[in-house]
Design an enzyme around this catalytic site. Sequence first.
Site, PDB file in Angstrom:
ATOM      1  N   GLY A  40       0.827  -1.218   0.000  1.00 58.11           N
ATOM      2  CA  GLY A  40       0.000   0.000   0.000  1.00 58.11           C
ATOM      3  C   GLY A  40       0.853   1.257   0.000  1.00 58.11           C
ATOM      4  O   GLY A  40       0.505   2.266  -0.619  1.00 58.11           O
ATOM      5  N   ASN A  41       2.000   1.183   0.662  1.00 58.21           N
ATOM      6  CA  ASN A  41       2.867   2.364   0.730  1.00 58.21           C
ATOM      7  C   ASN A  41       3.504   2.689  -0.611  1.00 58.21           C
ATOM      8  O   ASN A  41       3.898   3.822  -0.859  1.00 58.21           O
ATOM      9  CB  ASN A  41       3.961   2.150   1.781  1.00 58.21           C
ATOM     10  CG  ASN A  41       3.369   2.152   3.184  1.00 58.21           C
ATOM     11  OD1 ASN A  41       2.633   3.055   3.540  1.00 58.21           O
ATOM     12  ND2 ASN A  41       3.657   1.114   3.947  1.00 58.21           N
ATOM     13  N   LYS A  92      -4.455  -2.303  16.290  1.00 64.75           N
ATOM     14  CA  LYS A  92      -4.215  -1.426  15.126  1.00 64.75           C
ATOM     15  C   LYS A  92      -5.006  -0.125  15.239  1.00 64.75           C
ATOM     16  O   LYS A  92      -6.238  -0.148  15.227  1.00 64.75           O
ATOM     17  CB  LYS A  92      -4.650  -2.142  13.842  1.00 64.75           C
ATOM     18  CG  LYS A  92      -3.762  -3.308  13.488  1.00 64.75           C
ATOM     19  CD  LYS A  92      -3.153  -3.114  12.128  1.00 64.75           C
ATOM     20  CE  LYS A  92      -2.243  -4.280  11.817  1.00 64.75           C
ATOM     21  NZ  LYS A  92      -1.422  -4.056  10.660  1.00 64.75           N
ATOM     22  N   LYS A 150      -2.447  -7.473   4.999  1.00 63.40           N
ATOM     23  CA  LYS A 150      -2.531  -7.855   3.580  1.00 63.40           C
ATOM     24  C   LYS A 150      -1.516  -8.943   3.208  1.00 63.40           C
ATOM     25  O   LYS A 150      -1.752  -9.722   2.278  1.00 63.40           O
ATOM     26  CB  LYS A 150      -2.409  -6.633   2.657  1.00 63.40           C
ATOM     27  CG  LYS A 150      -1.005  -6.095   2.461  1.00 63.40           C
ATOM     28  CD  LYS A 150      -0.445  -6.448   1.115  1.00 63.40           C
ATOM     29  CE  LYS A 150       0.986  -6.048   0.882  1.00 63.40           C
ATOM     30  NZ  LYS A 150       1.869  -5.541   1.876  1.00 63.40           N
ATOM     31  N   LYS A 192       5.632  -9.871   6.394  1.00 60.52           N
ATOM     32  CA  LYS A 192       5.935 -10.399   5.056  1.00 60.52           C
ATOM     33  C   LYS A 192       6.676 -11.731   5.160  1.00 60.52           C
ATOM     34  O   LYS A 192       6.356 -12.692   4.464  1.00 60.52           O
ATOM     35  CB  LYS A 192       6.792  -9.405   4.258  1.00 60.52           C
ATOM     36  CG  LYS A 192       6.052  -8.122   3.935  1.00 60.52           C
ATOM     37  CD  LYS A 192       6.907  -7.204   3.071  1.00 60.52           C
ATOM     38  CE  LYS A 192       6.422  -5.780   3.193  1.00 60.52           C
ATOM     39  NZ  LYS A 192       4.974  -5.612   3.061  1.00 60.52           N
TER      40      LYS A 192
END
Length: 313
Positions: free
Chosen positions: A10-11, A126, A212, A274
């Site tokens: 997203g970044n 979050k 994600k 990740k």
Amino acid sequence: MSRIVIALGGNALGNSPKEQQERIENAAPALIGLIKQGHEIIISHGNGPQVGMIRQAFDTASAVNDKVPAFDLPECTAMSQGYIGFHLQKGIKKELRREGMPWHVATVVTQIVVDQNDPAFLNPTKPIGSFYSEEEAKKMMEENPMLHMKEDAGRGYRQMVASPKPVDIAERDSILNLLDHEFIVIACGGGGIPVVLDENGDYASVPAVIDKDFASAKLAELVNADYLFILTAVDRVAVNYGKPDQKELVHITVDEAKRLCEEGHFAPGSMLPKVEAAMEFAGSKEGRNAVIASLEKAPLAMIGESGTRITLS
Ligand code: ADP
Ligand code: MG
């Protein structure tokens, strides 16, 4: 031919719709490059900055204009999937047309099933949306007992949501059907919209966010992909990241990755999920490859000349 799930960070998508469209257009040749090599691709993406902007826009507007309703997180996530998917469809289709390739592109608004007994729900971690004063936060929690508001690093109170693990993809059959008909599918944006099964067997959305990277690993597993590519801002995963003795990793096994995680080489919230998602996918079956690489070098990573590859053995 391999089936590849590609998770876009997203970044990496910029800070405005204009920047996003440009970055996607720049990335499209690398994505189409994989199809030209004979592979089938499925795209997922992050949405942290984007869903934050959408939420902020509605919070700000609804505070000053009573014609604008407040939108909850599941709806904001759905909007982010729609508009990022729209730009991906446009950018990819343009490149396909330029290359004379007949593929179709479609975005699937995706709900991801989570377990309502996931321990993450006991400890929402979050922060999302706008900042509020202590007084405002207390009033909001009185009005909605489901809401968790917490002080966020001295900047005010924010809604905190849980980050449960993905269990299943509600739209899995739709995704598989599209793949069978030569569609490039965009799915699981922003980690998907988290849902639980209610007592009638219907999906009920829950205010939570799914990472994600984990959602993409689940997608890769459910579509029986050969590769999971997690594309981000760095060419390779490194040990001693940011230190003088930093070393980039070319190939590691799931066991080696586990040891490096335990030694604290990967930052929680950025590289750690990740590597964990890569381990989960690569560890799920022999022959499954996870690759963490940069967007620009995706085609090179495919032929083993960039990126960090993680395999079971
Ligand atoms: P995305 O939006 O793609 O999910 P993140 O910012 O969440 O990207 O995570 C990728 C970032 O993780 C890299 O750009 C890098 O700054 C950071 N990072 C933390 N630890 C490491 C590491 N050990 N090796 C490489 N990058 C790392
Ligand atoms: Mg991230």
